[in-house]
Each structure stands twice: as structure tokens, then as C-alpha cells.
Design an enzyme around this catalytic site. Structure first.
Site, PDB file in Angstrom:
ATOM      1  N   SER A 148      29.649  33.977  44.971  1.00 46.24           N
ATOM      2  CA  SER A 148      30.778  34.604  44.843  1.00 46.24           C
ATOM      3  C   SER A 148      31.770  34.727  46.099  1.00 46.24           C
ATOM      4  CB  SER A 148      30.757  36.157  44.354  1.00 46.24           C
ATOM      5  OG  SER A 148      30.457  36.353  43.082  1.00 46.24           O
ATOM      6  N   LYS A 162      34.907  32.781  45.857  1.00 48.87           N
ATOM      7  CA  LYS A 162      36.285  33.624  45.264  1.00 48.87           C
ATOM      8  C   LYS A 162      37.217  33.701  46.546  1.00 48.87           C
ATOM      9  CE  LYS A 162      34.224  36.157  41.479  1.00 48.87           C
ATOM     10  NZ  LYS A 162      32.753  35.755  41.637  1.00 48.87           N
ATOM     11  N   SER A 214      34.438  41.515  41.753  1.00 49.88           N
ATOM     12  CA  SER A 214      33.894  40.172  41.859  1.00 49.88           C
ATOM     13  C   SER A 214      34.034  39.342  40.285  1.00 49.88           C
ATOM     14  CB  SER A 214      32.635  39.993  42.314  1.00 49.88           C
ATOM     15  OG  SER A 214      32.395  39.002  42.757  1.00 49.88           O
TER      16      SER A 214
END
Length: 404
Positions: free
Chosen positions: A86, A89, A146
Site C-alpha cells: 500500500s 498509494k 489505506s
């Protein structure tokens, strides 16, 4: 808020509903929800003692970078390609912030979740197809918990489709010099994508040039859906590390435990990246060790441009006899603590210039040295234009003098 959340949560890995409420966090982040909410958790030390040599970091790849200058202070397998989960991101958020800054989108824009975005899976806020949230709410969800579905909705809103947005992510990575990065999605759920510690530091540094992102990256707990959805941040540094400003955690089986951590103290800012840690404790310990190493040993130094005294430079065969000059505005430097008093400033300036002289033309250099090392050089430029003297110009001067 903590009491409200504690009343809602039990030790499970899916959203918990009670009286219409739910607790949302990064379920794949490697942290137990109860631990994140524990008020008795000891606050981590906020001042580190200087360490001898480089810190020990248990990660497959790691970097400590000064956010101001981009100077790398520590690296371990910094260019080794690794899945980053993640932490992907960070690029999704960067493109969102750039579009907000350009006016392409606004914080208050309504975004309708598609079936595609709702079905991404992984960590999410459980968006329903057709559910509407603002850009601001989706950014909060992407940062704090997230949320993959929030990232998908943002991607479609910004570029019309997730594949189109991913193509833009890769184009922006190339612009930033991220030579060991290939994004496959906007969330990091696809572990066939990859990056490296240095590239993650580059995009994190770029994201942190947008100050508004900190209103989200420093959140520990917040809400969505008029308080019905409670958000809990997996990034422990936000709560326990002095000066923490973000940034993004990431965990999958393939990527291990990853983190891009940013912090600022007394005008000095760093990003610490750790990728591929075997345990979540290794992740926190590695990031803390890198940040402590930076804050203990280095400090920002702003070159004293106001102390420079620069005389105008003589111009030969010009319409003015001299031209004023000034150095380029210096960016802050990162120096070892205590070294600022040892910096030596010298100026090399042209004795004279042949007209024409252009505004912005380089006429010298301002050099800063520390011992035998040149730590910075700034061009000294003409601040005005001086055209060459011509017969017509000389004749007009003579005529004006005769007519007075």
C-alpha cells in the site's frame, strides 16, 4: 472518540458493527486493532542520543533522505526492486494533490463509487456501488485506513478509469526519476508491481511538497459517514513519534511490512523508507532508528544571503556603466550538527562584462565550503538588462544634452 471506538470494537479482522457504527482500519497492515487503540501504550522516546555509525535496519531495502535537499544519508539495497504493497498509494495521493492544486478537481467534488471500485477488495471502507463521497473524504480514507476502494474511486474520478490512472502514475514516476518502479494498480494490492526504497523516498518527498496532505497524514483517529464509520490509523509513528508527519504503511505476504515515514523537527525534515521487513516491529524499529539517526546528527542550515555584499559589475560599451547583481535564492542545506559555524563563504565575480548584458545572465558564483568540501554553489546573476551602446543611442544622448 476513543471510548466510542472501544465500545464498538472486538478482536476481529473485518469491520465491526454495533448500534449502526463500524470501526475501519487497515486490516492487512500487520497491526491488531486493540493494540492501535490501547491508551496505555508507552510513548516512544522523542529525543535520540547520537549513534555511533549507521543504524541497524532489518529490511530488504531502506533509505533515509532529507526532504529539503534530497540528500541521502543512509541506504541499504536502495535500488533493489521490491513489492511495496500500500505504499503505492503515495503516488495515488500525489496525483490527487497535483490535480487539486491545478484546479482540475476540488475537495468538495462529489464522487460516485462504481461497481469496479467497490469490488477491489483488501483494506477498504466498504463503499457501495452508487455511494457518494467527496474527494476530501476519499483522500482521508485512503490515507488513514489505506482504503483500496477509495483509491479506485479517486482514480476513476481523476482519469476516467483505473487503467488510465495507472498509466499516469507510471508517467509521473518516470518524470520523478523513479527508474526502478512499475505500478500495476492504484492501491498496491497487485504484488506484481514494484519499486525500491530510493524511488519511494523520491515520490514521498514530492508528496510532502503539498502541505495540505498533512491534515490527513497526521490523523490518528477520525470519522466518516457522519460519525458512523470510525477510522484508526495503522501508522504508529503518527501517535508516538515526536514530529511525525506521515506517511504510508503497506503490508502483504509478498511485500512484507513496509513503511514510508516522514517527520519534521526544528525546520529539518526526513523521510525514512523501509521495505520488506519480516515483522511489523522490525518496520517500526527500522524507521525510528533512521529518523533518530537523522535528527541526532544533522540540522538544516539556511545560507545567510542577507550577509552578502555584492558591488555592481562594470559594463564595457554598454548603455549603463554598471549592472546590479544578486545570487539565486539559496535552498536550505543539511549539515552535520555544529558544522554551520565552520561554513566558509566566498564569491567569484566577473571584473567586467561586455555589453549587451541580459537580465538573469550568470556573472559569478557564490560558493560555500566546509573544510575541503564544496557544500553548495549558487549562481550570481545580473538583475537588470544593459543594452550595448550604439551610434543612435549616443546621438540621442548628445541631442538631449544640446536641447536642455
Amino acid at each position: 472518540m476513543l471510548a466510542c471506538i472501544l465500545a464498538l470494537c472486538v478482536a476481529v479482522s473485518v469491520p465491526v458493527y454495533a448500534d449502526g457504527g463500524q470501526v475501519l482500519y487497515d486490516e492487512n497492515g500487520g497491526e491488531a486493532l486493540q493494540e492501535l487503540l490501547d491508551e496505555d501504550t508507552a510513548v516512544w522516546p522523542t529525543v535520540a542520543l547520537p549513534t555511533e555509525g549507521a543504524p541497524e535496519v532489518k529490511a530488504k531495502g531502506a533509505v533515509l533522505m532529507d526532504l529539503g535537499s534530497g540528500q541521502v544519508l543512509y541506504e541499504k539495497e536502495a535500488h533493489t526492486q521490491l513489492p511495496i504493497a500500500s505504499v503505492t498509494k503515495v503516488m495515488t495521493l500525489l496525483l490527487t494533490m497535483e490535480d487539486l492544486e491545478s484546479g482540475k478537481v476540488a475537495w468538495t467534488d462529489p464522487v460516485t463509487c462504481s461497481e469496479t471500485a467497490a469490488a477491489i477488495g483488501g483494506s477498504q471502507i466498504w463503499l457501495e456501488p452508487g455511494e457518494v463521497m467527496t474527494v476530501k473524504e476519499l483522500v482521508k480514507a485512503a490515507v488513514v485506513v489505506s482504503a483500496n476502494d477509495a483509491c479506485g474511486a479517486l482514480a476513476e474520478h481523476l482519469e476516467g478509469s483505473i487503467p488510465g490512472f495507472v498509466a499516469r502514475m507510471n508517467a509521473r514516476a518516470a518524470e520523478l526519476g523513479m527508474e526502478h518502479t512499475q505500478f500495476k494498480d492504484c492501491s498496491g494490492l497487485d504484488d506484481t508491481g514494484y519499486s525500491c526504497a530510493y524511488d519511494v523516498a523520491l515520490m514521498s518527498r514530492e508528496l510532502m511538497t503539498h502541505p495540505e496532505i498533512e491534515q490527513f497524514t497526521t490523523i490518528w483517529m477520525d470519522t466518516l459517514r457522519d460519525g458512523k464509520s470510525q477510522l484508526v490509523n495503522t501508522n504508529k509513528l503518527v501517535r508516538h513519534y515526536k514530529g511525525a508527519t506521515g506517511l504510508k504503511t503497506g503490508t502483504t505476504n509478498a511485500a512484507g511490512h513496509c513503511l514510508s515515514a516522514t517527520a519534521r523537527r526544528e525546520g529539518t525534515s526526513f523521510v525514512a523508507v523501509v521495505l520488506g521487513c519480516a515483522t511489523t516491529n522490525d518496520r517500526w524499529a527500522g524507521a525510528r532508528a533512521l529518523l533518530d539517526y537523522g535528527f541526532a546528527g544533522y540540522a538544516a542550515y539556511t545560507p545567510p544571503v542577507e550577509e552578502l555584499t555584492l558591488s555592481p559589475v562594470k559594463v564595457l560599451k554598454g548603455q549603463q556603466a554598471v549592472v546590479p547583481v544578486a545570487p539565486a535564492t539559496p535552498e536550505p542545506l543539511l549539515l552535520p550538527k555544529g558544522a554551520a559555524q565552520q561554513v566558509v563563504s566566498t564569491v567569484e565575480l566577473a571584473k567586467d562584462l561586455q555589453a549587451p548584458v541580459l537580465k538573469g545572465q550568470t556573472v559569478g558564483v557564490w560558493r560555500l565550503t566546509l573544510g575541503e568540501e564544496i557544500v553548495a554553489e549558487y549562481p550570481i546573476c545580473a538583475t537588470a538588462e544593459v543594452p550595448a551602446a550604439t551610434f543612435r543611442w549616443a546621438y540621442s544622448l548628445l541631442l538631449d544634452a544640446l536641447l536642455r
